[in-house]
Design a protein around this motif. Structure first.
Motif, PDB file in Angstrom:
ATOM      1  N   TRP A 191     -29.712  34.947  50.852  1.00 53.40           N
ATOM      2  CA  TRP A 191     -28.509  35.635  50.382  1.00 53.40           C
ATOM      3  C   TRP A 191     -28.343  36.935  51.162  1.00 53.40           C
ATOM      4  O   TRP A 191     -29.328  37.580  51.547  1.00 53.40           O
ATOM      5  CB  TRP A 191     -28.599  35.958  48.893  1.00 53.40           C
ATOM      6  N   TYR A 192     -27.076  37.328  51.371  1.00 53.32           N
ATOM      7  CA  TYR A 192     -26.807  38.619  52.011  1.00 53.32           C
ATOM      8  C   TYR A 192     -25.472  39.166  51.500  1.00 53.32           C
ATOM      9  O   TYR A 192     -24.569  38.410  51.127  1.00 53.32           O
ATOM     10  CB  TYR A 192     -26.777  38.486  53.545  1.00 53.32           C
ATOM     11  N   PRO A 193     -25.321  40.491  51.469  1.00 51.06           N
ATOM     12  CA  PRO A 193     -24.059  41.106  51.045  1.00 51.06           C
ATOM     13  C   PRO A 193     -23.070  41.181  52.193  1.00 51.06           C
ATOM     14  O   PRO A 193     -23.457  41.323  53.358  1.00 51.06           O
ATOM     15  CB  PRO A 193     -24.484  42.510  50.602  1.00 51.06           C
ATOM     16  N   SER A 197     -19.148  48.235  55.949  1.00 48.41           N
ATOM     17  CA  SER A 197     -19.748  48.841  57.141  1.00 48.41           C
ATOM     18  C   SER A 197     -19.965  47.823  58.259  1.00 48.41           C
ATOM     19  O   SER A 197     -20.128  48.203  59.421  1.00 48.41           O
ATOM     20  CB  SER A 197     -21.092  49.482  56.793  1.00 48.41           C
ATOM     21  N   GLY A 198     -20.011  46.535  57.893  1.00 54.44           N
ATOM     22  CA  GLY A 198     -20.245  45.497  58.884  1.00 54.44           C
ATOM     23  C   GLY A 198     -21.682  45.373  59.342  1.00 54.44           C
ATOM     24  O   GLY A 198     -21.973  44.646  60.301  1.00 54.44           O
ATOM     25  N   GLU A 219     -19.336  32.177  52.487  1.00 55.55           N
ATOM     26  CA  GLU A 219     -19.055  33.540  52.069  1.00 55.55           C
ATOM     27  C   GLU A 219     -17.842  33.556  51.142  1.00 55.55           C
ATOM     28  O   GLU A 219     -16.914  32.755  51.312  1.00 55.55           O
ATOM     29  CB  GLU A 219     -18.769  34.427  53.286  1.00 55.55           C
ATOM     30  N   VAL A 220     -17.887  34.443  50.159  1.00 59.10           N
ATOM     31  CA  VAL A 220     -16.739  34.697  49.299  1.00 59.10           C
ATOM     32  C   VAL A 220     -16.432  36.187  49.339  1.00 59.10           C
ATOM     33  O   VAL A 220     -17.328  37.017  49.533  1.00 59.10           O
ATOM     34  CB  VAL A 220     -16.978  34.241  47.840  1.00 59.10           C
ATOM     35  N   GLY A 221     -15.166  36.529  49.178  1.00 59.91           N
ATOM     36  CA  GLY A 221     -14.762  37.923  49.140  1.00 59.91           C
ATOM     37  C   GLY A 221     -14.314  38.326  47.752  1.00 59.91           C
ATOM     38  O   GLY A 221     -13.894  37.485  46.942  1.00 59.91           O
ATOM     39  N   PHE A 222     -14.445  39.598  47.445  1.00 54.14           N
ATOM     40  CA  PHE A 222     -13.960  40.119  46.164  1.00 54.14           C
ATOM     41  C   PHE A 222     -13.701  41.614  46.302  1.00 54.14           C
ATOM     42  O   PHE A 222     -14.171  42.263  47.243  1.00 54.14           O
ATOM     43  CB  PHE A 222     -14.941  39.838  45.015  1.00 54.14           C
ATOM     44  N   ALA A 223     -12.941  42.139  45.372  1.00 53.52           N
ATOM     45  CA  ALA A 223     -12.637  43.565  45.387  1.00 53.52           C
ATOM     46  C   ALA A 223     -13.908  44.365  45.109  1.00 53.52           C
ATOM     47  O   ALA A 223     -14.812  43.894  44.412  1.00 53.52           O
ATOM     48  CB  ALA A 223     -11.577  43.883  44.335  1.00 53.52           C
ATOM     49  N   GLY A 228     -14.864  53.125  46.541  1.00 51.57           N
ATOM     50  CA  GLY A 228     -15.875  53.565  47.469  1.00 51.57           C
ATOM     51  C   GLY A 228     -17.084  52.664  47.575  1.00 51.57           C
ATOM     52  O   GLY A 228     -17.952  52.876  48.432  1.00 51.57           O
ATOM     53  N   HIS A 229     -17.169  51.652  46.705  1.00 48.80           N
ATOM     54  CA  HIS A 229     -18.313  50.739  46.758  1.00 48.80           C
ATOM     55  C   HIS A 229     -18.189  49.865  48.002  1.00 48.80           C
ATOM     56  O   HIS A 229     -17.135  49.310  48.290  1.00 48.80           O
ATOM     57  CB  HIS A 229     -18.349  49.869  45.499  1.00 48.80           C
ATOM     58  N   GLY A 230     -19.289  49.722  48.750  1.00 48.80           N
ATOM     59  CA  GLY A 230     -19.218  49.082  50.054  1.00 48.80           C
ATOM     60  C   GLY A 230     -19.319  47.574  50.068  1.00 48.80           C
ATOM     61  O   GLY A 230     -19.020  46.949  51.088  1.00 48.80           O
ATOM     62  N   MET A 231     -19.754  46.942  48.963  1.00 46.94           N
ATOM     63  CA  MET A 231     -19.899  45.490  48.968  1.00 46.94           C
ATOM     64  C   MET A 231     -18.584  44.826  48.571  1.00 46.94           C
ATOM     65  O   MET A 231     -18.079  45.045  47.472  1.00 46.94           O
ATOM     66  CB  MET A 231     -21.017  45.029  48.028  1.00 46.94           C
ATOM     67  N   VAL A 232     -18.067  43.995  49.457  1.00 46.83           N
ATOM     68  CA  VAL A 232     -16.784  43.337  49.215  1.00 46.83           C
ATOM     69  C   VAL A 232     -16.900  41.822  49.349  1.00 46.83           C
ATOM     70  O   VAL A 232     -15.898  41.128  49.522  1.00 46.83           O
ATOM     71  CB  VAL A 232     -15.695  43.882  50.161  1.00 46.83           C
TER      72      VAL A 232
END
Length: 278
Positions: A191-193, A197-198, A219-223, A228-232
């Protein structure tokens, strides 16, 4: 680093993605009348209380599992594991990956769970006492490498680091390569976030270039959980993908796209010969 504690994030949208795929893979492996070995390299505490102050502080479970659980059919192995957890531990409990695996275990199956954080390890030992799981207060990657190939030889390994440092991203393809060399029939899930920041991008590029057999990257995306939270988004990379997991990934992708008009993320599936299937 040992500062990360998953209780702040348990049941978030990344957990839903990761745990639903994990449960589906384990359910498939359990359909054959042969025992399996399950490994985790970063097990966490196994059982989480979503009413705890730490979980309430972030509100990530409310946006994650509490909102998404009704979207799963009752017979889904992930939904079954949650229902069983809540029957045993209360309506605000949530199973981490070790408990999901334990609740899907059959007689003869074996689990090895590694966790270095002292508090998390103590909680893990307590949570796993009723189950056929052996807990290890060790570096999980080193432990898995020392035990592979396991007996029983069929099975699965989950690598779920905290990614507290850039070195985790740099090391994971190397670790996955060597684990696969030692256990070439094992289902290996990393698993990875997905981060604004890329920082994850180079790791993904290296994984894709490795030509692992039967590889699935989804991969899935979410708000973001808060401003300011970096995980999307959330990603998994699976080696020796079990039958049906690609279809489950596609179904999960459609589920996430329904939420908040979340940005779709591309999935890439690689055939056992190493050629892209889309």
């Amino acid at each position: 680093m040992l500062s990360y504690q998953h209780l702040y994030h348990a049941g978030n949208m990344a957990d839903v993605h990761k745990h639903a795929l994990l449960a589906q893979a384990l359910d498939y492996l359990g359909q054959k009348p042969k025992p399996i070995t399950y490994f985790e390299t970063h097990a966490g505490r196994g059982l989480y209380d979503l009413s705890a102050p730490e979980a309430a502080r972030t509100g990530e479970a409310a946006r994650g599992i509490e909102r998404m659980l009704p979207m799963f059919p009752a017979g889904h192995p992930y939904a079954r594991a949650i229902a069983r957890t809540r029957a045993l531990h209360g309506p605000k409990s949530y199973p981490g990956s070790p408990l999901i695996a334990a609740l899907l275990q059959r007689p003869g199956d074996l689990a090895h769970l590694a966790e270095l954080h002292p508090q998390e390890y103590a909680a893990l030992e307590e949570a796993m006492q009723p189950y056929a799981a052996i807990c290890h207060p060790r570096d999980g990657i080193a432990f898995a490498l020392s035990k592979c190939p396991p007996e029983p030889r069929r099975g699965m390994l989950l690598i779920d680091p905290s990614y507290e440092g850039k070195e985790d991203y740099e090391a994971m393809p190397h670790h996955l390569y060597h684990l696969h060399r030692k256990w070439n029939v094992g289902v290996l899930m990393l698993w990875y976030p997905i981060l604004t920041s890329g920082v994850h991008a180079e790791m993904v590029k290296v994984l894709d270039a490795c030509n692992f057999p039967g590889a699935l990257r989804h991969e899935v995306g979410f708000a973001p959980a808060r401003p300011g939270h970096g995980m999307v988004g959330s990603g998994v990379f699976v080696v020796n993908t079990p039958y049906g997991l690609e279809k489950e990934a596609e179904r999960l992708g459609a589920m996430f796209r329904k939420l908040d008009k979340a940005p779709a993320r591309r999935s890439r599936t690689v055939s056992r010969a190493g050629k892209s299937r889309g």
